[in-house]
Motif scaffolding. Sequence first.
Motif, PDB file in Angstrom:
ATOM      1  N   PRO A 125       0.819  -1.211   0.000  1.00  0.00           N
ATOM      2  CA  PRO A 125       0.000   0.000   0.000  1.00  0.00           C
ATOM      3  C   PRO A 125       0.858   1.269   0.000  1.00  0.00           C
ATOM      4  CG  PRO A 125      -0.797  -1.572   1.631  1.00  0.00           C
ATOM      5  CD  PRO A 125       0.525  -2.070   1.151  1.00  0.00           C
ATOM      6  N   ASN A 126       0.389   2.271  -0.778  1.00  0.00           N
ATOM      7  CA  ASN A 126       1.005   3.606  -0.811  1.00  0.00           C
ATOM      8  C   ASN A 126       2.430   3.608  -1.338  1.00  0.00           C
ATOM      9  OD1 ASN A 126      -1.364   4.684   0.500  1.00  0.00           O
ATOM     10  ND2 ASN A 126      -0.531   3.904   2.442  1.00  0.00           N
ATOM     11  N   GLU A 127       2.830   2.548  -2.004  1.00  0.00           N
ATOM     12  CA  GLU A 127       4.148   2.510  -2.638  1.00  0.00           C
ATOM     13  C   GLU A 127       4.006   2.749  -4.132  1.00  0.00           C
ATOM     14  OE1 GLU A 127       7.066   2.504  -1.477  1.00  0.00           O
ATOM     15  OE2 GLU A 127       7.191   1.394   0.418  1.00  0.00           O
ATOM     16  N   GLY A 128       5.076   3.297  -4.738  1.00  0.00           N
ATOM     17  CA  GLY A 128       5.065   3.607  -6.152  1.00  0.00           C
ATOM     18  C   GLY A 128       5.709   2.531  -7.003  1.00  0.00           C
ATOM     19  N   HIS A 129       6.341   2.968  -8.099  1.00  0.00           N
ATOM     20  CA  HIS A 129       6.918   2.025  -9.055  1.00  0.00           C
ATOM     21  C   HIS A 129       8.058   1.225  -8.438  1.00  0.00           C
ATOM     22  CE1 HIS A 129       7.477   0.323 -12.949  1.00  0.00           C
ATOM     23  NE2 HIS A 129       8.693   0.838 -13.115  1.00  0.00           N
ATOM     24  N   THR A 130       8.782   1.815  -7.526  1.00  0.00           N
ATOM     25  CA  THR A 130       9.783   1.084  -6.745  1.00  0.00           C
ATOM     26  C   THR A 130       9.400   1.172  -5.273  1.00  0.00           C
ATOM     27  OG1 THR A 130      11.196   3.052  -6.597  1.00  0.00           O
ATOM     28  CG2 THR A 130      11.636   1.516  -8.390  1.00  0.00           C
ATOM     29  N   ILE A 131       9.601   0.086  -4.574  1.00  0.00           N
ATOM     30  CA  ILE A 131       9.295   0.059  -3.143  1.00  0.00           C
ATOM     31  C   ILE A 131      10.378   0.862  -2.430  1.00  0.00           C
ATOM     32  CG2 ILE A 131       8.838  -1.431  -1.169  1.00  0.00           C
ATOM     33  CD1 ILE A 131       6.907  -1.695  -3.600  1.00  0.00           C
ATOM     34  N   SER A 132       9.983   1.876  -1.639  1.00  0.00           N
ATOM     35  CA  SER A 132      10.977   2.805  -1.108  1.00  0.00           C
ATOM     36  C   SER A 132      10.917   2.997   0.401  1.00  0.00           C
ATOM     37  CB  SER A 132      10.832   4.177  -1.792  1.00  0.00           C
ATOM     38  OG  SER A 132       9.529   4.695  -1.615  1.00  0.00           O
ATOM     39  N   GLU A 133       9.836   2.627   1.052  1.00  0.00           N
ATOM     40  CA  GLU A 133       9.773   2.754   2.511  1.00  0.00           C
ATOM     41  C   GLU A 133      10.604   1.628   3.130  1.00  0.00           C
ATOM     42  OE1 GLU A 133       8.168   1.038   5.268  1.00  0.00           O
ATOM     43  OE2 GLU A 133       8.983   2.683   6.505  1.00  0.00           O
ATOM     44  N   GLU A 134      11.456   1.954   4.090  1.00  0.00           N
ATOM     45  CA  GLU A 134      12.456   1.002   4.566  1.00  0.00           C
ATOM     46  C   GLU A 134      11.855  -0.316   5.033  1.00  0.00           C
ATOM     47  OE1 GLU A 134      16.068   0.569   7.850  1.00  0.00           O
ATOM     48  OE2 GLU A 134      15.042   2.491   7.588  1.00  0.00           O
ATOM     49  N   THR A 135      10.779  -0.275   5.780  1.00  0.00           N
ATOM     50  CA  THR A 135      10.176  -1.512   6.279  1.00  0.00           C
ATOM     51  C   THR A 135       9.714  -2.377   5.118  1.00  0.00           C
ATOM     52  OG1 THR A 135       9.437  -0.386   8.294  1.00  0.00           O
ATOM     53  CG2 THR A 135       8.388  -2.475   7.761  1.00  0.00           C
ATOM     54  N   ASN A 136       9.117  -1.750   4.123  1.00  0.00           N
ATOM     55  CA  ASN A 136       8.651  -2.504   2.956  1.00  0.00           C
ATOM     56  C   ASN A 136       9.822  -3.030   2.117  1.00  0.00           C
ATOM     57  OD1 ASN A 136       5.975  -2.056   3.628  1.00  0.00           O
ATOM     58  ND2 ASN A 136       5.803  -0.214   2.360  1.00  0.00           N
ATOM     59  N   GLU A 137      10.880  -2.232   2.005  1.00  0.00           N
ATOM     60  CA  GLU A 137      12.063  -2.687   1.264  1.00  0.00           C
ATOM     61  C   GLU A 137      12.626  -3.959   1.892  1.00  0.00           C
ATOM     62  OE1 GLU A 137      14.320   1.131  -0.640  1.00  0.00           O
ATOM     63  OE2 GLU A 137      14.451   0.885   1.545  1.00  0.00           O
ATOM     64  N   ARG A 138      12.759  -3.950   3.206  1.00  0.00           N
ATOM     65  CA  ARG A 138      13.313  -5.122   3.890  1.00  0.00           C
ATOM     66  C   ARG A 138      12.365  -6.323   3.772  1.00  0.00           C
ATOM     67  NH1 ARG A 138      17.724  -3.713   6.899  1.00  0.00           N
ATOM     68  NH2 ARG A 138      17.990  -1.489   7.370  1.00  0.00           N
ATOM     69  N   ASP A 139      11.083  -6.046   3.830  1.00  0.00           N
ATOM     70  CA  ASP A 139      10.104  -7.125   3.685  1.00  0.00           C
ATOM     71  C   ASP A 139      10.186  -7.750   2.295  1.00  0.00           C
ATOM     72  OD1 ASP A 139       7.403  -8.374   4.747  1.00  0.00           O
ATOM     73  OD2 ASP A 139       7.025  -7.735   2.681  1.00  0.00           O
ATOM     74  N   GLN A 140      10.252  -6.921   1.275  1.00  0.00           N
ATOM     75  CA  GLN A 140      10.344  -7.443  -0.088  1.00  0.00           C
ATOM     76  C   GLN A 140      11.635  -8.220  -0.291  1.00  0.00           C
ATOM     77  OE1 GLN A 140       9.250  -5.502  -4.296  1.00  0.00           O
ATOM     78  NE2 GLN A 140      11.167  -4.702  -3.500  1.00  0.00           N
ATOM     79  N   MET A 141      12.741  -7.694   0.214  1.00  0.00           N
ATOM     80  CA  MET A 141      14.021  -8.376   0.107  1.00  0.00           C
ATOM     81  C   MET A 141      13.942  -9.774   0.729  1.00  0.00           C
ATOM     82  SD  MET A 141      17.308  -8.250  -0.663  1.00  0.00           S
ATOM     83  CE  MET A 141      17.547  -9.992  -0.805  1.00  0.00           C
ATOM     84  N   ARG A 142      13.384  -9.854   1.940  1.00  0.00           N
ATOM     85  CA  ARG A 142      13.284 -11.143   2.634  1.00  0.00           C
ATOM     86  C   ARG A 142      12.418 -12.124   1.855  1.00  0.00           C
ATOM     87  NH1 ARG A 142       9.397 -13.176   5.849  1.00  0.00           N
ATOM     88  NH2 ARG A 142       8.311 -11.175   5.994  1.00  0.00           N
ATOM     89  N   ARG A 143      11.298 -11.657   1.342  1.00  0.00           N
ATOM     90  CA  ARG A 143      10.387 -12.558   0.634  1.00  0.00           C
ATOM     91  C   ARG A 143      11.006 -13.062  -0.677  1.00  0.00           C
ATOM     92  NH1 ARG A 143       5.429 -12.471   3.176  1.00  0.00           N
ATOM     93  NH2 ARG A 143       5.007 -10.604   4.442  1.00  0.00           N
ATOM     94  N   PHE A 144      11.710 -12.182  -1.383  1.00  0.00           N
ATOM     95  CA  PHE A 144      12.364 -12.622  -2.615  1.00  0.00           C
ATOM     96  C   PHE A 144      13.373 -13.728  -2.309  1.00  0.00           C
ATOM     97  CE2 PHE A 144      11.860  -8.785  -5.724  1.00  0.00           C
ATOM     98  CZ  PHE A 144      10.500  -8.796  -5.509  1.00  0.00           C
ATOM     99  N   MET A 145      14.164 -13.524  -1.259  1.00  0.00           N
ATOM    100  CA  MET A 145      15.164 -14.515  -0.887  1.00  0.00           C
ATOM    101  C   MET A 145      14.510 -15.847  -0.490  1.00  0.00           C
ATOM    102  SD  MET A 145      18.388 -13.846  -1.086  1.00  0.00           S
ATOM    103  CE  MET A 145      19.556 -12.496  -1.261  1.00  0.00           C
ATOM    104  N   GLU A 146      13.445 -15.774   0.287  1.00  0.00           N
ATOM    105  CA  GLU A 146      12.767 -16.992   0.727  1.00  0.00           C
ATOM    106  C   GLU A 146      12.099 -17.704  -0.446  1.00  0.00           C
ATOM    107  OE1 GLU A 146      11.728 -15.622   5.335  1.00  0.00           O
ATOM    108  OE2 GLU A 146      10.132 -15.693   3.825  1.00  0.00           O
ATOM    109  N   PHE A 147      11.575 -16.946  -1.378  1.00  0.00           N
ATOM    110  CA  PHE A 147      10.927 -17.556  -2.544  1.00  0.00           C
ATOM    111  C   PHE A 147      11.939 -18.348  -3.369  1.00  0.00           C
ATOM    112  CE2 PHE A 147       9.322 -17.408  -6.930  1.00  0.00           C
ATOM    113  CZ  PHE A 147       8.021 -17.858  -6.754  1.00  0.00           C
TER     114      PHE A 147
END
Length: 554
Positions: free
Chosen positions: A493-515
């Motif tokens: 939510p409330n993110e643009g073309h690139t994920i930029s809020e730090e909490t969301n960035e870390r969340d996306q990074m973790r999920r990509f790695m786990e996937f």
Amino acid sequence: MWRPQEDRWERLKDSTMCRAYASANGNYILCFNDRRYLPQFREPLCDIKLKNRLNEHCLSILDSSAIYPRFSLKEKYVYFFKDGRWVFVHTLTGRSDSVFLGADRPLVNTSYDGVVGVAPSWGSLGFIDDDKTFLFYDEYDLWSVRLPEMKYKRLTHGRESGIQFRKLGNEPITLNNNLILIGHSRDGQTGIYRYSADRKHVRLLHGRKSYSRIAWDAKKQNCLFAEEDNTESPKLYFSSDNGKSVQLIASTAKPVYRPKIRKSVLISYPGARGKMLHGALFFPSDYQPGRKYPMIVRLYERQSQQLDNFVYPSSRDAYNTMNYVLEGYFVFLPDIDYEVNRPGQSAVVCVRNAVDSVLHQILDVDAARIGVIGHSWGAYQSVYLSACTSLFAAAIAGAPLTNLVSMYNSVYWENGKTNQELFETGQARMRRPWWEIPDQYQANSPIFCARQIKSPLLLSFGTDDKAVDWRQGLELYITMRRLRKPCILLAYPNEGHTISEETNERDQMRRFMEFFSTYLKGTSAPSWIEYGSPYQEPWNASSTDALPAQSSGK
């Protein structure tokens, strides 16, 4: 235009022109008129005239053209590149001349794979010597032509040695030993050279390195420079005596244990148009020959120039090359060469050839454990390739185009224009509207190929994306759900073309790695992959138990 010495104003442009550019001394004006071409949906066409401000005489330069002419420094010429030639129009007489080296030395940039019919040149450095000399490039070399005699001279020797010479730096050019050149060879080597009129250029630096931050003293005798490659972070050096003496000044490397990183390699393969392309392959940390490793292919357009760049790992960058290297993956960045109206299909040809070349040369890559990842245009290719090839065991796509028809008819909210212009003149390379070539739009749209997707797919979007509407992700996710195929959609939510809020960035990074770990390494799937989450369930990105939507089970 205000002339302060005369304290008077002069009108250069009125409503009959869409824009006007004055020469350096203000004596001539290039007048652009696009009125008869409005509204425009492709590249902006104009009729271009040269106006002599002193006598009001106008000369037609170009009609119905998307070319932008320029003035020489001393305003003796207007020049532009057209039909494979540099064209010069004498501002005073209107006489025109052109530069052409022959069919065996084309001035057209043969690597251009864009959709607009105005093919670009290899570039120029413009005029020097009071507008008597024009400097320009072919694929390998720097050339000069003396005007008006049209006397040519090749200033470098790159073609014979396979080195592409270009001027280094932005300072004004002088054809003496203060001119510094950079040379890139086919095997990935980079060199820094001091120009010599006899073409015996003095090589100052050379190697499989990336050089940057070059700063010279006033006499161009000594310099500071940074050097790096994919294994070592940048170091700062002082060079003197034409590179014969080099002294280390500072290093960003810390004297602590670091994983052993192997030197990257350049992979060559044929592209969709038959031209040889390259890709940068990075080895997993602490690589052991004879052991099988998974590989991640990261896609965009041309990335092989990153071969010798050092990438700092980051817990906030989900596409970070070094992150995956440190997790035990090969990482491959191939170049892609596109055909008009075949963006996805030409990517398939290039990437398939690229991966085949890696598998033939590097036997330690496990062909059954290859993943693909990309963002935006690279994400489009990731999804399309997962549908149209059997190369990949898992795919991640951040903000992908999925339906070229609906995307063509949407708005690019970054500037408020429709995506029609972007499609017909830009990255999508679909030169004609969808109703004229519907088969090509369908054949190159991942959503129409969704039935062929066999590997697990992870989509990631910001719900406030103004470049690629996140409904592009929804279209594919809902299609995959109906097909009962494994697909996960992360919606931030409330993110643009690139994920930029730090909490969301870390969340996306973790999920990509786990996937990737789940599908390329065989580790146990975390709950968010195994079970998914209802859309209505509140989502807290900072929670490790936050669950995205999912179309089916593991």
